[in-house]
Write a protein that holds these residues in place. Structure first.
Motif, mmCIF file in Angstrom:
data_model
loop_
_atom_site.group_PDB
_atom_site.id
_atom_site.type_symbol
_atom_site.label_atom_id
_atom_site.label_comp_id
_atom_site.label_asym_id
_atom_site.label_seq_id
_atom_site.Cartn_x
_atom_site.Cartn_y
_atom_site.Cartn_z
ATOM 1 N N MET A 1 0.832 -1.212 0.000
ATOM 2 C CA MET A 1 0.000 0.000 0.000
ATOM 3 C C MET A 1 0.867 1.263 0.000
ATOM 4 O O MET A 1 0.544 2.252 -0.657
ATOM 5 N N MET A 2 1.978 1.217 0.724
ATOM 6 C CA MET A 2 2.906 2.371 0.683
ATOM 7 C C MET A 2 3.470 2.514 -0.728
ATOM 8 O O MET A 2 3.570 3.610 -1.270
ATOM 9 N N CYS A 3 3.830 1.392 -1.314
ATOM 10 C CA CYS A 3 4.382 1.395 -2.669
ATOM 11 C C CYS A 3 3.386 2.004 -3.652
ATOM 12 O O CYS A 3 3.755 2.799 -4.514
ATOM 13 N N LEU A 4 2.096 1.652 -3.504
ATOM 14 C CA LEU A 4 1.071 2.111 -4.448
ATOM 15 C C LEU A 4 0.562 3.519 -4.136
ATOM 16 O O LEU A 4 -0.227 4.079 -4.903
ATOM 17 N N GLY A 5 0.955 4.089 -3.008
ATOM 18 C CA GLY A 5 0.448 5.418 -2.633
ATOM 19 C C GLY A 5 -1.015 5.372 -2.213
ATOM 20 O O GLY A 5 -1.778 6.321 -2.447
ATOM 21 N N ALA A 6 -1.423 4.271 -1.570
ATOM 22 C CA ALA A 6 -2.817 4.116 -1.131
ATOM 23 C C ALA A 6 -3.113 5.026 0.048
ATOM 24 O O ALA A 6 -2.194 5.520 0.714
ATOM 25 N N SER A 7 -4.414 5.251 0.271
ATOM 26 C CA SER A 7 -4.825 5.931 1.499
ATOM 27 C C SER A 7 -5.946 5.131 2.143
ATOM 28 O O SER A 7 -6.638 4.364 1.479
ATOM 29 N N TYR A 8 -6.084 5.322 3.446
ATOM 30 C CA TYR A 8 -7.079 4.574 4.211
ATOM 31 C C TYR A 8 -8.204 5.506 4.645
ATOM 32 O O TYR A 8 -7.952 6.605 5.126
ATOM 33 N N HIS A 9 -9.441 5.041 4.465
ATOM 34 C CA HIS A 9 -10.597 5.778 4.975
ATOM 35 C C HIS A 9 -10.790 5.353 6.428
ATOM 36 O O HIS A 9 -10.923 4.162 6.706
ATOM 37 N N VAL A 10 -10.818 6.313 7.309
ATOM 38 C CA VAL A 10 -10.962 6.009 8.732
ATOM 39 C C VAL A 10 -12.185 6.750 9.260
ATOM 40 O O VAL A 10 -12.326 7.961 9.063
ATOM 41 N N MET A 11 -13.080 5.994 9.907
ATOM 42 C CA MET A 11 -14.255 6.611 10.530
ATOM 43 C C MET A 11 -14.071 6.600 12.037
ATOM 44 O O MET A 11 -13.679 5.578 12.614
ATOM 45 N N GLY A 12 -14.345 7.737 12.641
ATOM 46 C CA GLY A 12 -14.227 7.822 14.093
ATOM 47 C C GLY A 12 -15.251 8.797 14.633
ATOM 48 O O GLY A 12 -16.162 9.215 13.903
ATOM 49 N N LYS A 13 -15.040 9.158 15.890
ATOM 50 C CA LYS A 13 -15.994 10.050 16.541
ATOM 51 C C LYS A 13 -16.168 11.344 15.745
ATOM 52 O O LYS A 13 -17.250 11.879 15.621
ATOM 53 N N GLY A 14 -15.072 11.840 15.163
ATOM 54 C CA GLY A 14 -15.132 13.116 14.461
ATOM 55 C C GLY A 14 -15.532 13.005 12.996
ATOM 56 O O GLY A 14 -15.325 13.943 12.240
ATOM 57 N N GLY A 15 -16.044 11.857 12.570
ATOM 58 C CA GLY A 15 -16.414 11.690 11.171
ATOM 59 C C GLY A 15 -15.339 10.948 10.393
ATOM 60 O O GLY A 15 -14.505 10.260 10.992
ATOM 61 N N GLU A 16 -15.338 11.119 9.058
ATOM 62 C CA GLU A 16 -14.374 10.377 8.240
ATOM 63 C C GLU A 16 -13.138 11.214 7.940
ATOM 64 O O GLU A 16 -13.226 12.412 7.714
ATOM 65 N N ARG A 17 -11.984 10.561 7.974
ATOM 66 C CA ARG A 17 -10.771 11.213 7.497
ATOM 67 C C ARG A 17 -10.004 10.215 6.649
ATOM 68 O O ARG A 17 -10.275 9.015 6.681
ATOM 69 N N ARG A 18 -9.049 10.720 5.865
ATOM 70 C CA ARG A 18 -8.224 9.838 5.044
ATOM 71 C C ARG A 18 -6.773 9.972 5.488
ATOM 72 O O ARG A 18 -6.277 11.080 5.691
ATOM 73 N N VAL A 19 -6.124 8.833 5.631
ATOM 74 C CA VAL A 19 -4.729 8.830 6.072
ATOM 75 C C VAL A 19 -3.905 8.106 5.010
ATOM 76 O O VAL A 19 -4.248 6.981 4.617
ATOM 77 N N ALA A 20 -2.838 8.744 4.551
ATOM 78 C CA ALA A 20 -1.966 8.094 3.578
ATOM 79 C C ALA A 20 -1.284 6.891 4.225
ATOM 80 O O ALA A 20 -0.828 6.967 5.373
ATOM 81 N N ALA A 21 -1.200 5.795 3.471
ATOM 82 C CA ALA A 21 -0.521 4.605 3.995
ATOM 83 C C ALA A 21 0.909 4.958 4.403
ATOM 84 O O ALA A 21 1.431 4.439 5.388
ATOM 85 N N ARG A 22 1.531 5.887 3.646
ATOM 86 C CA ARG A 22 2.927 6.251 3.938
ATOM 87 C C ARG A 22 3.072 7.001 5.265
ATOM 88 O O ARG A 22 4.187 7.183 5.746
ATOM 89 N N GLU A 23 1.929 7.468 5.822
ATOM 90 C CA GLU A 23 1.987 8.176 7.110
ATOM 91 C C GLU A 23 1.258 7.432 8.223
ATOM 92 O O GLU A 23 1.077 7.963 9.322
#
Lengths: 166, 288
Positions: free
Chosen positions: B129-151
């Motif tokens: 996923m880091m190689c492909l530059g993927a990002s992860y959709h994360v849902m939490g108390k504050g709603g949805e955010r996206r986090v880069a796999a590289r971070e």
């Protein structure tokens, strides 16, 4: 801890029971349903002795809770022979090709091979070996297990079984 | 081996799962395919008082195209990745990698979301996923955010996920048509974690590397994105001297543990060998 009600189909029969959430599927099958065909081997999801067929997948029943199998359709080695007692082609293949010595891995091996042959009716030797890579056998060296699965594939396909030249 | 007692929850929506996890705090734990968590529970290395099973949430399943990305629901199994025509034609490195994860039974149950979310440095998908530059959709108390796999990866089992968060989907930009790819994994046997592994995606133009990305598995506390090594390769024809320099740059960022898979120096060297092999194979598959 409160028990949960579960209902599932096992070898064609509907069963209902109360289980603790922490009860593993293998313990439920062996201890509550007295289906001792699926074996407890490594307990760490490596050896495949506990493999059963669940909703069209081969799963390691030591790495799943019984509550997670609520509503599932499960088949174990006990559900493989025909009602008249004649063997499934895989069981026959393991007998004819000497696919077992101690027999400990055999129920898991056959249930995995069952799903493999559902997905690939005529697998190559390499595909069989890759397909049963999650099942360990410490007796046979796998040679005769591969032959047993080839035997079953031939029988299920209605073609004569040709043993490969040594 | 029998796990400690826990209460079992099977929510049918992401909102319900997040609500439960927020309420339960430290006592609650989400379970996906469970093929890391259940063995840990059997060894009593994990003793959650509540398990929140994500398998009943239809929104977490499926593989779909979304513009120039492909979005994969977190509860999609390795078996489903292997069987996906959409992935086979657009991001074939995923099928190649999935086939090297664990064994058939584990792949029927183990999920992509679980593989990338739990932060185990032995898992194969995070480096891909880091190689492909993927990002992860994360849902939490504050709603949805996206986090880069590289971070996303901070340490062994430490990630950007906060208590109560659920990783819901993996978004991957489709690499250009004609790209080359390879996931080379050294392991002692089928089902083992990598001694070292390397993921490569590259595009070639006029016999030169136009773009290149490299991920490394199980040679540090986190998966690694080998940015410097890739920079060295850009513009080259992947000649032996340049590959050697890139391999040295990749080896330099590794910090493997010494374990049953070998001493640290060996595993660093093997990361380099896997990278060289992955580069050669990716080049042979690339057009241009």
């Amino acid at each position: 801890m409160a028990k949960s009600q579960v209902a599932m189909k096992v070898n064609g029969k509907t069963v209902e029971a109360l289980v603790e959430p922490r009860t593993l599927l293998i313990h439920f099958l062996r201890e509550q349903l007295s289906l001792t065909g699926p074996h407890i081997g490594c307990e760490t999801s490596h050896c495949g002795a506990c493999t059963v067929d669940l909703d069209g997948k081969s799963v390691k029943s030591c790495t799943m809770f019984a509550v997670q199998a609520n509503g599932a359709d499960i088949r174990t080695i006990e559900g493989m022979a025909n009602a008249d007692g004649t063997l499934h082609p895989l069981q026959e293949g393991f007998r004819e090709m000497h696919g077992l010595q101690c027999g400990f891995c055999t129920p898991g091996m056959i249930m995995r091979a069952y799903r493999l042959l559902q997905e690939n009716k005529n697998p190559s030797e390499e595909e069989i070996r890759f397909g049963i890579a999650g099942n360990l056998c410490r007796c046979t060296g796998y040679q005769n297990i591969v032959k047993a699965i080839q035997y079953a594939a031939a029988k299920l396909n209605g073609v004569p079984f040709q043993e490969a030249a040594e | 081996m029998i796990p400690g007692s826990f209460e079992y929850h099977r929510p049918s929506s992401v909102q319900e799962a997040i609500g439960l996890l927020a309420k339960l705090g430290d006592d609650g734990r989400a379970i996906a395919g469970g093929h890391t968590l259940i063995p840990m529970m059997k060894l009593r290395l994990a003793t959650p008082a509540h398990l929140v099973d994500l398998s009943g949430i239809a929104d977490l399943k499926g593989i779909r195209a979304d513009g120039s990305d492909i979005v994969i629901g977190a509860m999609t199994t390795q078996h489903e990745l292997i069987g996906s025509d959409l992935l086979a034609s657009n991001i074939p490195i995923l099928r190649e990698t999935s086939l090297q994860v664990a064994d058939p039974q584990v792949r029927y149950v183990g999920t992509l979301g679980g593989n990338v979310a739990n932060g185990d440095p032995g898992n194969d998908m995070p480096a891909v996923m880091m190689c492909l530059g993927a990002s992860y959709h994360v849902m939490g108390k504050g709603g949805e955010r996206r986090v880069a796999a590289r971070e996303f990866y901070q340490g062994a089992y430490f990630t950007a996920l906060e208590d109560g968060d659920v990783l819901t989907a993996i978004r991957i930009p489709v690499p250009p048509a004609g790209h080359g790819y390879a996931y080379e994994k050294l392991k002692r046997k089928i089902g083992d974690y990598a001694t070292a592994a390397a993921a490569v995606v590259l595009t070639m133009s006029g016999g030169k590397v136009a773009d290149c990305s490299i991920g490394l598995t199980n040679v540090a506390e986190t998966p690694l994105w080998a940015e410097e090594a890739a920079k060295i390769l850009n513009g080259s024809s992947l000649d032996a001297a340049t590959v050697k320099r890139a391999v040295a740059a990749a080896e330099a960022i590794t910090a493997p543990a010494a374990d049953a898979r070998g001493p640290a120096a060996y595993r660093t060297k093997m990361a380099g060998v896997m990278l060289a092999r992955a580069l050669a194979r990716a080049k042979s598959k690339a057009r241009g």
